[in-house]
Write a protein that holds these residues in place. Structure first.
Motif, PDB file in Angstrom:
ATOM      1  N   ALA A 148       0.828  -1.211   0.000  1.00 18.22           N
ATOM      2  CA  ALA A 148       0.000   0.000   0.000  1.00 18.22           C
ATOM      3  C   ALA A 148       0.863   1.262   0.000  1.00 18.22           C
ATOM      4  O   ALA A 148       0.567   2.227  -0.726  1.00 18.22           O
ATOM      5  CB  ALA A 148      -0.955   0.004   1.193  1.00 18.22           C
ATOM      6  N   GLU A 149       1.943   1.256   0.772  1.00 19.51           N
ATOM      7  CA  GLU A 149       2.828   2.428   0.781  1.00 19.51           C
ATOM      8  C   GLU A 149       3.599   2.539  -0.536  1.00 19.51           C
ATOM      9  O   GLU A 149       3.883   3.641  -0.991  1.00 19.51           O
ATOM     10  CB  GLU A 149       3.781   2.401   1.969  1.00 19.51           C
ATOM     11  N   ALA A 150       3.897   1.412  -1.152  1.00 19.69           N
ATOM     12  CA  ALA A 150       4.562   1.442  -2.462  1.00 19.69           C
ATOM     13  C   ALA A 150       3.646   2.057  -3.516  1.00 19.69           C
ATOM     14  O   ALA A 150       4.090   2.849  -4.350  1.00 19.69           O
ATOM     15  CB  ALA A 150       5.003   0.043  -2.867  1.00 19.69           C
ATOM     16  N   VAL A 151       2.363   1.717  -3.474  1.00 24.02           N
ATOM     17  CA  VAL A 151       1.396   2.303  -4.400  1.00 24.02           C
ATOM     18  C   VAL A 151       1.267   3.801  -4.132  1.00 24.02           C
ATOM     19  O   VAL A 151       1.246   4.606  -5.067  1.00 24.02           O
ATOM     20  CB  VAL A 151       0.026   1.587  -4.304  1.00 24.02           C
ATOM     21  N   ARG A 152       1.211   4.164  -2.875  1.00 19.39           N
ATOM     22  CA  ARG A 152       1.135   5.576  -2.500  1.00 19.39           C
ATOM     23  C   ARG A 152       2.348   6.325  -3.048  1.00 19.39           C
ATOM     24  O   ARG A 152       2.210   7.381  -3.681  1.00 19.39           O
ATOM     25  CB  ARG A 152       1.083   5.645  -0.966  1.00 19.39           C
ATOM     26  N   LEU A 153       3.537   5.775  -2.830  1.00 27.11           N
ATOM     27  CA  LEU A 153       4.768   6.374  -3.335  1.00 27.11           C
ATOM     28  C   LEU A 153       4.732   6.471  -4.858  1.00 27.11           C
ATOM     29  O   LEU A 153       5.119   7.491  -5.438  1.00 27.11           O
ATOM     30  CB  LEU A 153       5.978   5.552  -2.870  1.00 27.11           C
ATOM     31  N   ARG A 154       4.262   5.433  -5.523  1.00 29.14           N
ATOM     32  CA  ARG A 154       4.215   5.430  -6.990  1.00 29.14           C
ATOM     33  C   ARG A 154       3.344   6.563  -7.515  1.00 29.14           C
ATOM     34  O   ARG A 154       3.675   7.203  -8.517  1.00 29.14           O
ATOM     35  CB  ARG A 154       3.673   4.085  -7.480  1.00 29.14           C
ATOM     36  N   ARG A 155       2.237   6.820  -6.834  1.00 32.65           N
ATOM     37  CA  ARG A 155       1.359   7.916  -7.279  1.00 32.65           C
ATOM     38  C   ARG A 155       2.053   9.267  -7.122  1.00 32.65           C
ATOM     39  O   ARG A 155       1.939  10.133  -7.987  1.00 32.65           O
ATOM     40  CB  ARG A 155       0.037   7.866  -6.523  1.00 32.65           C
ATOM     41  N   TYR A 156       2.780   9.451  -6.016  1.00 35.51           N
ATOM     42  CA  TYR A 156       3.541  10.695  -5.848  1.00 35.51           C
ATOM     43  C   TYR A 156       4.601  10.800  -6.936  1.00 35.51           C
ATOM     44  O   TYR A 156       4.820  11.874  -7.510  1.00 35.51           O
ATOM     45  CB  TYR A 156       4.225  10.760  -4.476  1.00 35.51           C
ATOM     46  N   ASP A 157       5.274   9.700  -7.201  1.00 31.19           N
ATOM     47  CA  ASP A 157       6.329   9.643  -8.215  1.00 31.19           C
ATOM     48  C   ASP A 157       5.787  10.114  -9.568  1.00 31.19           C
ATOM     49  O   ASP A 157       6.410  10.934 -10.244  1.00 31.19           O
ATOM     50  CB  ASP A 157       6.845   8.199  -8.284  1.00 31.19           C
ATOM     51  N   GLU A 158       4.652   9.613  -9.959  1.00 31.96           N
ATOM     52  CA  GLU A 158       4.100   9.950 -11.270  1.00 31.96           C
ATOM     53  C   GLU A 158       3.672  11.413 -11.359  1.00 31.96           C
ATOM     54  O   GLU A 158       3.779  12.020 -12.416  1.00 31.96           O
ATOM     55  CB  GLU A 158       2.911   9.026 -11.579  1.00 31.96           C
ATOM     56  N   GLU A 159       3.226  11.981 -10.244  1.00 30.99           N
ATOM     57  CA  GLU A 159       2.775  13.378 -10.238  1.00 30.99           C
ATOM     58  C   GLU A 159       3.922  14.375 -10.110  1.00 30.99           C
ATOM     59  O   GLU A 159       3.736  15.561 -10.386  1.00 30.99           O
ATOM     60  CB  GLU A 159       1.808  13.612  -9.073  1.00 30.99           C
ATOM     61  N   ALA A 160       5.086  13.933  -9.708  1.00 27.44           N
ATOM     62  CA  ALA A 160       6.192  14.824  -9.343  1.00 27.44           C
ATOM     63  C   ALA A 160       7.043  15.206 -10.549  1.00 27.44           C
ATOM     64  O   ALA A 160       8.245  14.957 -10.586  1.00 27.44           O
ATOM     65  CB  ALA A 160       7.047  14.152  -8.267  1.00 27.44           C
ATOM     66  N   LYS A 161       6.413  15.844 -11.526  1.00 30.53           N
ATOM     67  CA  LYS A 161       7.131  16.191 -12.756  1.00 30.53           C
ATOM     68  C   LYS A 161       6.708  17.559 -13.290  1.00 30.53           C
ATOM     69  O   LYS A 161       6.710  17.799 -14.487  1.00 30.53           O
ATOM     70  CB  LYS A 161       6.892  15.109 -13.803  1.00 30.53           C
ATOM     71  N   ASP A 162       6.399  18.473 -12.373  1.00 34.16           N
ATOM     72  CA  ASP A 162       5.905  19.795 -12.747  1.00 34.16           C
ATOM     73  C   ASP A 162       7.050  20.810 -12.721  1.00 34.16           C
ATOM     74  O   ASP A 162       7.583  21.116 -11.653  1.00 34.16           O
ATOM     75  CB  ASP A 162       4.808  20.222 -11.769  1.00 34.16           C
ATOM     76  N   PRO A 163       7.443  21.361 -13.868  1.00 42.69           N
ATOM     77  CA  PRO A 163       8.570  22.303 -13.878  1.00 42.69           C
ATOM     78  C   PRO A 163       8.283  23.610 -13.130  1.00 42.69           C
ATOM     79  O   PRO A 163       9.208  24.350 -12.813  1.00 42.69           O
ATOM     80  CB  PRO A 163       8.821  22.557 -15.368  1.00 42.69           C
ATOM     81  N   ARG A 164       7.029  23.875 -12.809  1.00 40.99           N
ATOM     82  CA  ARG A 164       6.679  25.110 -12.098  1.00 40.99           C
ATOM     83  C   ARG A 164       6.408  24.898 -10.606  1.00 40.99           C
ATOM     84  O   ARG A 164       6.110  25.836  -9.886  1.00 40.99           O
ATOM     85  CB  ARG A 164       5.462  25.751 -12.759  1.00 40.99           C
ATOM     86  N   ALA A 165       6.513  23.673 -10.152  1.00 39.46           N
ATOM     87  CA  ALA A 165       6.193  23.384  -8.748  1.00 39.46           C
ATOM     88  C   ALA A 165       7.190  24.052  -7.807  1.00 39.46           C
ATOM     89  O   ALA A 165       8.386  24.127  -8.086  1.00 39.46           O
ATOM     90  CB  ALA A 165       6.196  21.877  -8.517  1.00 39.46           C
ATOM     91  N   ARG A 166       6.687  24.523  -6.689  1.00 34.27           N
ATOM     92  CA  ARG A 166       7.510  25.094  -5.618  1.00 34.27           C
ATOM     93  C   ARG A 166       7.478  24.115  -4.452  1.00 34.27           C
ATOM     94  O   ARG A 166       6.411  23.657  -4.064  1.00 34.27           O
ATOM     95  CB  ARG A 166       6.949  26.439  -5.168  1.00 34.27           C
ATOM     96  N   THR A 167       8.644  23.819  -3.908  1.00 34.70           N
ATOM     97  CA  THR A 167       8.740  22.881  -2.794  1.00 34.70           C
ATOM     98  C   THR A 167       9.695  23.421  -1.748  1.00 34.70           C
ATOM     99  O   THR A 167      10.538  24.269  -2.039  1.00 34.70           O
ATOM    100  CB  THR A 167       9.299  21.515  -3.264  1.00 34.70           C
ATOM    101  N   PRO A 168       9.595  22.901  -0.529  1.00 39.05           N
ATOM    102  CA  PRO A 168      10.643  23.189   0.452  1.00 39.05           C
ATOM    103  C   PRO A 168      11.973  22.608  -0.048  1.00 39.05           C
ATOM    104  O   PRO A 168      11.989  21.766  -0.956  1.00 39.05           O
ATOM    105  CB  PRO A 168      10.165  22.454   1.713  1.00 39.05           C
TER     106      PRO A 168
END
Length: 186
Positions: A148-168
């Motif tokens: 379940a945590e691997a699936v959760r991580l995979r979803r974050y992985d797929e979404e984490a490709k925004d060149p305009r995203a701001r992060t800490p």
């Protein structure tokens, strides 16, 4: 956190993660920070936030050069990264990393629309990583306590490709290290 471990992570992610991330318009550090930010915003536990930050460490510690998938080579970054992480952290960090590629295969198999969400480089690597799962593989994956945590991580992985995203910054997420560190390294 101990200075040597902090420095080791900084050397890898700040020193080596400035290469472009696959075919996307971001680099590996931005991808890692975005995945961790998504996990944190989702209220994920510290180990999942840290796993999200470090999930692609295997890409940065192998010696296969840049973008081996374009040459038809699976760098097995998930296994390499999980092994590296298991020497430093508990299984709540290393196992979702080890399973995040399997989670991609799983999601493509069980969710009819997931394949359409994959980035072009992720589609290309899917075949190298085994393609869709058989029913037995689906059952075995679901039986893993970290699936379940691997699936959760995979979803974050797929979404984490925004060149305009701001992060800490990277240090922001390193605060999770003490809670996830192997007790023998404390």
């Amino acid at each position: 956190m101990s200075d040597p471990q902090r420095q080791e992570l900084l050397d890898i992610f700040v020193g080596r993660a400035t290469r472009r991330y696959g075919l996307s318009e971001i680099n590996q550090l931005q991808h890692a920070l975005q995945a961790a930010a998504l996990a944190e915003a989702d209220g994920a536990p510290p180990a999942t936030v840290l796993a999200s930050l470090l999930h692609d460490v295997g890409h940065m510690i192998h010696d296969l050069g840049e973008d081996p998938a374009s040459r038809g080579v699976d760098d097995v970054h998930e296994a390499l990264g999980a092994q590296w992480l298991a020497e430093r952290f508990g299984p709540a960090v290393s196992e979702p990393v080890r399973l995040h590629v399997t989670a991609k295969r799983y999601l493509c198999t069980v969710e009819s629309d997931y394949f359409g969400k994959l980035a072009p480089d992720s589609v290309r690597s899917l075949e190298l990583q085994g393609g869709l799962m058989s029913p037995d593989e689906v059952e075995a994956f679901r039986a893993n306590p970290y699936h379940a945590e691997a699936v959760r991580l995979r979803r974050y992985d797929e979404e984490a490709k925004d060149p305009r995203a701001r992060t800490p910054d990277f240090d922001h997420y390193l605060r999770h290290v003490p809670a996830c560190r192997l007790s023998s390294r404390a």
